[in-house]
Write an enzyme that holds these catalytic residues in place. Structure first.
Site, mmCIF file in Angstrom:
data_model
loop_
_atom_site.group_PDB
_atom_site.id
_atom_site.type_symbol
_atom_site.label_atom_id
_atom_site.label_comp_id
_atom_site.label_asym_id
_atom_site.label_seq_id
_atom_site.Cartn_x
_atom_site.Cartn_y
_atom_site.Cartn_z
ATOM 1 N N LYS A 156 -18.597 27.989 -29.782
ATOM 2 C CA LYS A 156 -18.860 27.365 -28.484
ATOM 3 C C LYS A 156 -18.059 27.942 -27.325
ATOM 4 C CE LYS A 156 -21.086 24.161 -27.685
ATOM 5 N NZ LYS A 156 -20.965 22.729 -28.014
ATOM 6 N N ASN A 168 -17.956 26.355 -23.606
ATOM 7 C CA ASN A 168 -18.527 25.261 -22.817
ATOM 8 C C ASN A 168 -18.283 25.435 -21.314
ATOM 9 O OD1 ASN A 168 -19.383 23.995 -25.184
ATOM 10 N ND2 ASN A 168 -17.393 22.988 -25.437
ATOM 11 N N GLU A 175 -19.596 21.310 -15.401
ATOM 12 C CA GLU A 175 -19.824 19.960 -15.941
ATOM 13 C C GLU A 175 -18.921 18.939 -15.249
ATOM 14 O OE1 GLU A 175 -20.918 19.858 -20.508
ATOM 15 O OE2 GLU A 175 -19.336 21.315 -20.138
ATOM 16 N N ASN A 219 -2.326 -2.596 13.031
ATOM 17 C CA ASN A 219 -3.793 -2.466 12.944
ATOM 18 C C ASN A 219 -4.308 -1.240 13.683
ATOM 19 O OD1 ASN A 219 -3.447 -4.822 11.609
ATOM 20 N ND2 ASN A 219 -4.441 -6.130 13.121
ATOM 21 N N GLN A 231 -7.263 -2.342 3.942
ATOM 22 C CA GLN A 231 -6.253 -1.549 3.233
ATOM 23 C C GLN A 231 -6.885 -0.808 2.048
ATOM 24 O OE1 GLN A 231 -2.122 -2.911 2.962
ATOM 25 N NE2 GLN A 231 -2.446 -3.061 0.768
ATOM 26 N N SER A 237 -14.582 24.814 -28.360
ATOM 27 C CA SER A 237 -14.672 23.556 -29.095
ATOM 28 C C SER A 237 -13.659 23.593 -30.221
ATOM 29 C CB SER A 237 -16.084 23.412 -29.657
ATOM 30 O OG SER A 237 -16.072 22.571 -30.794
ATOM 31 N N THR A 283 -40.820 24.811 -10.851
ATOM 32 C CA THR A 283 -41.060 23.470 -10.307
ATOM 33 C C THR A 283 -41.334 22.635 -11.555
ATOM 34 O OG1 THR A 283 -43.434 23.826 -10.053
ATOM 35 C CG2 THR A 283 -42.081 24.361 -8.151
ATOM 36 N N HIS A 284 -40.850 21.402 -11.543
ATOM 37 C CA HIS A 284 -40.944 20.537 -12.738
ATOM 38 C C HIS A 284 -40.255 21.175 -13.953
ATOM 39 C CE1 HIS A 284 -44.169 18.474 -10.442
ATOM 40 N NE2 HIS A 284 -44.502 19.718 -10.130
ATOM 41 N N SER A 314 0.823 -1.217 0.000
ATOM 42 C CA SER A 314 0.000 0.000 0.000
ATOM 43 C C SER A 314 0.852 1.259 0.000
ATOM 44 C CB SER A 314 -0.945 0.000 1.204
ATOM 45 O OG SER A 314 -0.225 -0.178 2.401
ATOM 46 N N TYR A 360 -9.618 -6.755 12.369
ATOM 47 C CA TYR A 360 -8.960 -6.226 11.172
ATOM 48 C C TYR A 360 -8.843 -7.298 10.099
ATOM 49 C CZ TYR A 360 -5.495 -4.382 7.978
ATOM 50 O OH TYR A 360 -4.870 -3.972 6.841
ATOM 51 N N LYS A 378 -8.208 3.255 1.791
ATOM 52 C CA LYS A 378 -7.445 4.493 1.635
ATOM 53 C C LYS A 378 -7.693 5.233 0.329
ATOM 54 C CE LYS A 378 -4.304 2.612 4.792
ATOM 55 N NZ LYS A 378 -5.242 1.471 4.835
HETATM 56 N N1 ARG Z 1 -1.162 -1.396 5.148
HETATM 57 C C1 ARG Z 1 -2.091 -1.934 6.087
HETATM 58 C C2 ARG Z 1 -3.461 -1.241 5.911
HETATM 59 O O1 ARG Z 1 -3.488 -0.263 5.313
HETATM 60 C C3 ARG Z 1 -1.627 -1.701 7.484
HETATM 61 C C4 ARG Z 1 -2.170 -2.684 8.481
HETATM 62 C C5 ARG Z 1 -1.662 -4.039 8.166
HETATM 63 N N2 ARG Z 1 -1.961 -4.986 9.163
HETATM 64 C C6 ARG Z 1 -1.792 -6.304 9.004
HETATM 65 N N3 ARG Z 1 -2.105 -7.060 9.968
HETATM 66 N N4 ARG Z 1 -1.326 -6.783 7.866
HETATM 67 O O2 ARG Z 1 -4.483 -1.684 6.367
#
Ligand code: ARG
Length: 490
Positions: A316, A318, A323, A143, A355, A310, A188-189, A56, A350, A358
């Site tokens: 144009k 835009n 958008e 964790n 992971q 455009s 409205t509508h 990660s 966990y 993120k």
């Molecule tokens: N990179 C992991 C995550 O984002 C960190 C935690 C990993 N924990 C484990 N027991 N492998 O969740």
């Protein structure tokens, strides 16, 4: 801090480059090819692609400053409870501060072999200071570490986003104030309904953003809770002081259950839903700006610097910015759905699935911040074509309700008044005339109670000013609403 887009770039690199290709410089780092943090019970090295698949670091490295803050607080607590001596604590804190400098100055060599931001930093600390560095992980797990890092990150980001929503609200207030008496057809509508003040219309978005800000502040409350101390899932055998870590990191509360602490991502889901609602509001606003800036409406003009042309049609202009904001709303909704789905079948506690929290989160933060910023820049530059709006408001019998209300004031029950006005509208359509273009005699054929004062009621200003109560569109009410809003924003 890492730039907003950097984590995306690295995600792409992870997919397309081999780990031996030196993308992250792991060869030159001279680190062992097997992950030393957990490699003890393994006989075979990790498969090369699995390393990339499981890593990660490409995207979680933006958590580095928060990871370091968390580690410094943890080390301080470990010293205070006697698990580190003063020298070890100082070495750890100095080492982590140097690592933060290396990261900020782009001198840090990230290694995919070390999987994530946490192990990259820890390995560098051990390389720098030796045995003291190996003691940092006492009484914690990745964790509870990662759960802490994300909360610290999000707490910062949500704080910024709240400020941004207020800036956009200020821009809306200024525009509303300039256009308090400008009249446009309220729909409205998408059918012309009644005249409204353009300022009132802008203030509707102000209200939405006020609730958005409240939702974010509410989300901050639950997010500001410390998971650290939960360790892997069950807590730890060491005499840790979680209250002290919470105090050092500015957390208001401590997660009360270790299993929940490492597996809860509700706080992220709450943020993503608040973000989705903000994007929904911006998207509705975008939709209106897009319609209004078309030649057919011509209610407003967006500044050239927020539009594009455009390559084939020279005429144009835009409305790309609204958008794109409307389009990016889909991506934020997608992130919310992704996160809900990531969580839905996970047993406690966990799981590596987490992971995956993120990228949707980081992408939402980046997208939302960019959209709020671009809107805040664009809104003050909206040019309002008041006369076009006024002419358009005259179409579609937008004061018909006012005629019905007039008849009610003359003693007719509302339902009967509605029917009378319906007939007069039908007659107007036939004659191709608005209600106030009909003569008094013509109007009196529908109800004898109609007198000359009806023409004030049928004017656009008359209609607007008559809605003179809290929350109504009368310009003096809109002014009051703007003043109250300005005070509230301070
Ligand atoms: N990179 C992991 C995550 O984002 C960190 C935690 C990993 N924990 C484990 N027991 N492998 O969740």
């Amino acid at each position: 801090m890492t730039s907003d887009t950097q984590h995306k770039r690295h995600t792409a690199q992870a997919t397309h480059s081999s780990p031996r290709g030196g993308v992250l410089g792991e060869e030159s780092s001279g680190r062992a090819p097997t992950n030393q943090s957990w490699g003890g019970r393994f006989n075979q090295p990790t498969d090369e692609f699995v390393k990339i698949f499981g890593a990660s670091v490409f995207f979680d490295k933006i958590l580095a400053p928060y990871d370091i803050d968390g580690s410094i607080a943890h080390a301080t607590m470990l010293f205070e409870v006697g698990l580190l001596n003063e020298d070890e604590k100082s070495q750890i804190i100095d080492g982590l501060s140097k690592i933060l400098d290396e990261i900020k100055n782009d001198k840090f060599e990230w290694s995919v072999d070390l999987e994530d931001v946490h192990m990259n930093i820890e390995a560098r600390l051990v390389a720098m200071i030796g045995d003291a560095g190996k003691k940092l992980h006492t009484g914690r797990s990745r964790n509870d570490q990662v759960a802490t890092d994300i909360r610290l990150y999000l707490r910062d980001q949500v704080g910024d986003i709240i400020k941004q929503t207020k800036q956009l609200q200020l821009a809306l207030l200024d525009l509303a104030e300039k256009e308090t008496s400008t009249i446009l057809p309220g729909f409205t509508h998408l059918q012309a309904a009644q005249p409204v003040s353009f300022g009132h219309h802008m203030m509707a978005y102000f209200e939405m953003l006020s609730r958005d800000g409240e939702r974010l502040s509410d989300c901050q409350k639950r997010l500001n809770t410390l998971p650290l101390g939960a360790a892997a899932l069950a807590g730890t055998t060491y005499p840790i002081k979680r209250e002290r870590v919470a105090e050092l990191l500015g957390f208001e509360r401590i997660c009360a259950n270790s299993l929940d602490a490492v597996s809860d991502r509700d706080f992220a889901i709450e943020f993503l839903s608040a973000a989705s609602i903000i994007m929904m509001h911006l998207s509705r606003f975008s939709e209106e700006l897009i319609l209004w800036s078309s030649a057919q409406f011509n209610f407003i003009e967006l500044q050239d610097s927020f539009c594009t042309g455009s390559s084939i049609m020279p005429q144009k202009k835009n409305p790309d910015v609204p958008e794109l904001v409307r389009g990016k709303t889909g991506r934020v909704y997608g992130n919310l759905t992704a996160m809900l789905t990531i969580m839905k079948s996970q047993p406690l506690a966990y799981n590596k699935d987490n992971q995956e929290d993120k990228e949707p989160l980081f992408d939402t933060v980046d997208t939302l911040k960019a959209c709020l910023r671009v809107f805040t820049d664009m809104v003050p530059a909206i040019q309002v074509n008041g006369e076009v709006m006024r002419q358009s408001t005259k179409k579609g019998y937008t004061t018909a309700t006012d005629l019905a209300d007039y008849l009610v004031n003359k003693g007719l029950p509302f339902r009967d008044a509605h029917a009378v006005v319906g007939k007069s509208v039908a007659y107007g359509i036939e004659q191709q005339k608005d209600l106030n273009e009909l003569s008094l005699e013509e109007l009196q054929t529908f109800d004898a109670r109609i007198e000359n004062d009806v023409f004030d009621v049928l004017s656009l200003e008359g209609s607007l000013c008559a809605r003179d109560h809290f929350g109504g569109t009368a310009p003096n009410q809109v002014k009051k609403a703007i003043n109250t809003a300005r005070q509230a924003l301070k």
